[in-house]
Enzyme design. Structure first.
Site, PDB file in Angstrom:
ATOM      1  N   LYS A 112       0.823  -1.213   0.000  1.00 47.83           N
ATOM      2  CA  LYS A 112       0.000   0.000   0.000  1.00 47.83           C
ATOM      3  C   LYS A 112       0.860   1.268   0.000  1.00 47.83           C
ATOM      4  O   LYS A 112       0.547   2.232  -0.676  1.00 47.83           O
ATOM      5  CB  LYS A 112      -0.960   0.010   1.202  1.00 47.83           C
ATOM      6  CG  LYS A 112      -2.105  -0.980   1.054  1.00 47.83           C
ATOM      7  CD  LYS A 112      -3.167  -0.806   2.141  1.00 47.83           C
ATOM      8  CE  LYS A 112      -4.321  -1.805   1.913  1.00 47.83           C
ATOM      9  NZ  LYS A 112      -5.387  -1.705   2.922  1.00 47.83           N
ATOM     10  N   LYS A 195      -5.894  -9.963  -5.701  1.00 52.05           N
ATOM     11  CA  LYS A 195      -7.142 -10.116  -4.940  1.00 52.05           C
ATOM     12  C   LYS A 195      -8.091  -8.971  -5.246  1.00 52.05           C
ATOM     13  O   LYS A 195      -7.663  -7.849  -5.528  1.00 52.05           O
ATOM     14  CB  LYS A 195      -6.847 -10.201  -3.438  1.00 52.05           C
ATOM     15  CG  LYS A 195      -6.620  -8.866  -2.749  1.00 52.05           C
ATOM     16  CD  LYS A 195      -6.818  -8.973  -1.229  1.00 52.05           C
ATOM     17  CE  LYS A 195      -6.905  -7.580  -0.621  1.00 52.05           C
ATOM     18  NZ  LYS A 195      -8.075  -7.308   0.165  1.00 52.05           N
ATOM     19  N   LYS A 198     -10.896  -3.282  -2.109  1.00 53.34           N
ATOM     20  CA  LYS A 198     -11.532  -1.959  -2.092  1.00 53.34           C
ATOM     21  C   LYS A 198     -10.592  -0.907  -2.633  1.00 53.34           C
ATOM     22  O   LYS A 198     -11.005   0.006  -3.335  1.00 53.34           O
ATOM     23  CB  LYS A 198     -11.912  -1.575  -0.660  1.00 53.34           C
ATOM     24  CG  LYS A 198     -13.096  -2.309  -0.106  1.00 53.34           C
ATOM     25  CD  LYS A 198     -13.402  -1.780   1.298  1.00 53.34           C
ATOM     26  CE  LYS A 198     -14.391  -2.687   1.999  1.00 53.34           C
ATOM     27  NZ  LYS A 198     -14.042  -2.902   3.404  1.00 53.34           N
TER      28      LYS A 198
HETATM   29  P1  ATP Z   1      -8.365  -2.625   1.301  1.00 58.26           P
HETATM   30  O1  ATP Z   1      -7.961  -3.012  -0.088  1.00 58.26           O
HETATM   31  O2  ATP Z   1      -8.573  -1.153   1.473  1.00 58.26           O
HETATM   32  O3  ATP Z   1      -7.482  -3.213   2.376  1.00 58.26           O
HETATM   33  P2  ATP Z   1     -10.209  -4.767   1.499  1.00 58.26           P
HETATM   34  O4  ATP Z   1     -10.890  -4.995   0.210  1.00 58.26           O
HETATM   35  O5  ATP Z   1      -9.054  -5.643   1.853  1.00 58.26           O
HETATM   36  O6  ATP Z   1      -9.813  -3.232   1.527  1.00 58.26           O
HETATM   37  P3  ATP Z   1     -10.986  -4.838   4.278  1.00 58.26           P
HETATM   38  O7  ATP Z   1     -12.052  -4.041   4.957  1.00 58.26           O
HETATM   39  O8  ATP Z   1      -9.553  -4.461   4.509  1.00 58.26           O
HETATM   40  O9  ATP Z   1     -11.280  -4.795   2.696  1.00 58.26           O
HETATM   41  O10 ATP Z   1     -11.158  -6.366   4.635  1.00 58.26           O
HETATM   42  C1  ATP Z   1     -12.288  -6.921   5.322  1.00 58.26           C
HETATM   43  C2  ATP Z   1     -12.198  -8.433   5.321  1.00 58.26           C
HETATM   44  O11 ATP Z   1     -12.350  -8.933   3.981  1.00 58.26           O
HETATM   45  C3  ATP Z   1     -10.850  -8.974   5.800  1.00 58.26           C
HETATM   46  O12 ATP Z   1     -11.099 -10.115   6.617  1.00 58.26           O
HETATM   47  C4  ATP Z   1     -10.146  -9.396   4.539  1.00 58.26           C
HETATM   48  O13 ATP Z   1      -9.235 -10.450   4.761  1.00 58.26           O
HETATM   49  C5  ATP Z   1     -11.315  -9.846   3.682  1.00 58.26           C
HETATM   50  N1  ATP Z   1     -11.018  -9.745   2.247  1.00 58.26           N
HETATM   51  C6  ATP Z   1     -10.675  -8.614   1.594  1.00 58.26           C
HETATM   52  N2  ATP Z   1     -10.495  -8.858   0.281  1.00 58.26           N
HETATM   53  C7  ATP Z   1     -10.720 -10.196   0.109  1.00 58.26           C
HETATM   54  C8  ATP Z   1     -10.706 -11.063  -1.027  1.00 58.26           C
HETATM   55  N3  ATP Z   1     -10.403 -10.612  -2.235  1.00 58.26           N
HETATM   56  N4  ATP Z   1     -10.998 -12.375  -0.851  1.00 58.26           N
HETATM   57  C9  ATP Z   1     -11.297 -12.860   0.393  1.00 58.26           C
HETATM   58  N5  ATP Z   1     -11.344 -12.084   1.501  1.00 58.26           N
HETATM   59  C10 ATP Z   1     -11.068 -10.770   1.373  1.00 58.26           C
HETATM   60 MG    MG Z   2      -7.764  -5.045   3.496  1.00 58.26          MG
END
Ligand code: ATP
Ligand code: MG
Length: 332
Positions: A112, A195, A198
């Site tokens: 990041k 992956k 967000k």
């Molecule tokens: P960012 O990219 O800003 O970190 P994020 O998409 O990872 O956002 P988070 O709120 O950080 O979202 O994660 C919330 C939960 O979702 C965490 O338990 C994380 O491991 C899970 N998670 C996030 N992306 C994935 C994915 N692509 N597949 C499975 N689990 C996910």
């Molecule tokens: Mg995350």
């Protein structure tokens, strides 16, 4: 009942399919068998710039989505991280037992911050994993349901808990990650080597649960597959198709081998059409339920206030013990 704790960021407004399949879906199941604490981690969200009005709104949107997904405030404790000040307090303590080199090895920070550039990266983003350590240890969680991307942070949590316990006497439960292999990593629809995220996915690569269902269907139908035509699960050779099979299998409860059999001789279009339909059937009621909670902010806020009160009772006790073990003089 064993205890579980997990959190999700209120960034971006909508949860994406990876958040749901990798994490939130497990949260819903675990509230039946565990003493469950779930929170909207607004303090984690501010490690990158947030617009204040949007952050406030998105925090309610996140809570509404968790309720729409099936969390029941009678069965679990649902709260907002910043409503429980002990998170920030224990995070400071844990910062003081974390090695600088140890924190520097966190790959999510490296990824990041590399994207943001050194001048825009905050110390908060650097120490984000330590706040997460505090989140978990405050509740003496036995298990932490998360996606694969959080495994390293869970390792850090275990290391720090063990270090603190060794130095100051048994204080924290050593938590285990609860990661469901099949859905631990849902991939970006346009780039199935990364992956779904967000912060990192392109709009076409991410399925936002609050998108217009028509948009969702379109995104599924334009997902990247490969030049072959066989519908077969093979993460290495066919990452795009495998991702779609994982999603369809989880949402329908049909095993991947059964899906492979049913698509024998069929083209990718058939798989995508079916998945688009299943997705639309899933997100449509989800959206409606989320909106219902948002239309009644007083009820929503009351649920969160009650959750914070329950969470604080547990968190305050852990923090008091921690301060005592450290030798911090109690206030008279
Ligand atoms: P960012 O990219 O800003 O970190 P994020 O998409 O990872 O956002 P988070 O709120 O950080 O979202 O994660 C919330 C939960 O979702 C965490 O338990 C994380 O491991 C899970 N998670 C996030 N992306 C994935 C994915 N692509 N597949 C499975 N689990 C996910
Ligand atoms: Mg995350």
């Amino acid at each position: 009942r064993p205890r579980v704790l997990s959190g999700i960021q209120p960034t971006a407004g909508s949860f994406h399919l990876g958040n749901y399949l990798g994490a939130v879906r497990q949260w819903v199941a675990l509230q039946e068998s565990h003493d469950a604490f779930y929170m909207v981690v607004d303090l984690h969200a501010i490690t990158v710039p947030q617009d204040p009005a949007e952050l406030r709104r998105n925090t309610r949107v996140a809570a509404a989505q968790l309720l729409a997904a099936g969390l029941d405030p009678e069965r679990c404790t649902l709260f907002v991280q910043s409503h429980v000040p002990e998170h920030a307090q224990l995070a400071w303590v844990m910062n003081c037992v974390t090695g600088f080199g140890e924190a520097s090895r966190m790959t999510q920070f490296k990824d990041k911050s590399a994207k943001q550039g050194a001048d825009r990266t905050t110390v908060g983003l650097f120490t984000y994993p330590v706040l997460m350590v505090a989140d978990i240890l405050l509740y003496q969680a036995d298990q932490v349901p998360v996606g694969e991307d959080q495994r390293q942070h869970l390792e850090l949590t275990r290391d720090l808990a063990d270090r603190f316990n060794t130095r100051f006497g048994d204080t924290f439960t050593i938590p285990n990650p609860y990661i469901v292999k099949e859905t631990a990593k849902i991939f970006d629809l346009q780039d199935p080597s990364i992956k779904m995220s967000k912060s990192a996915s392109s709009p076409k690569g991410i399925v936002d649960l609050l998108d217009d269902p028509k948009v969702t269907a379109k995104k599924v139908k334009s997902a990247v597959t490969d030049t072959d035509t066989v519908i077969r699960f093979d993460r290495e050779a066919k990452p795009g198709v495998s991702n779609l099979l994982t999603i369809l299998s989880t949402l329908t409860g049909t095993s991947v081998p059964d899906l492979e059999r049913s698509y024998e001789g069929k083209m990718y279009g058939a798989l995508k059409t079916d998945l688009a339909e299943v997705m639309v059937d899933f997100v449509t009621p989800f959206r409606n339920r989320t909106q219902e909670y948002l239309d009644d902010p007083e009820t929503l806020d009351a649920i969160l206030a009650k959750g914070a009160e329950k969470a604080r009772a547990v968190a305050a006790e852990t923090l008091a013990t921690t301060y005592d073990r450290l030798g911090l003089l109690p206030a008279k």
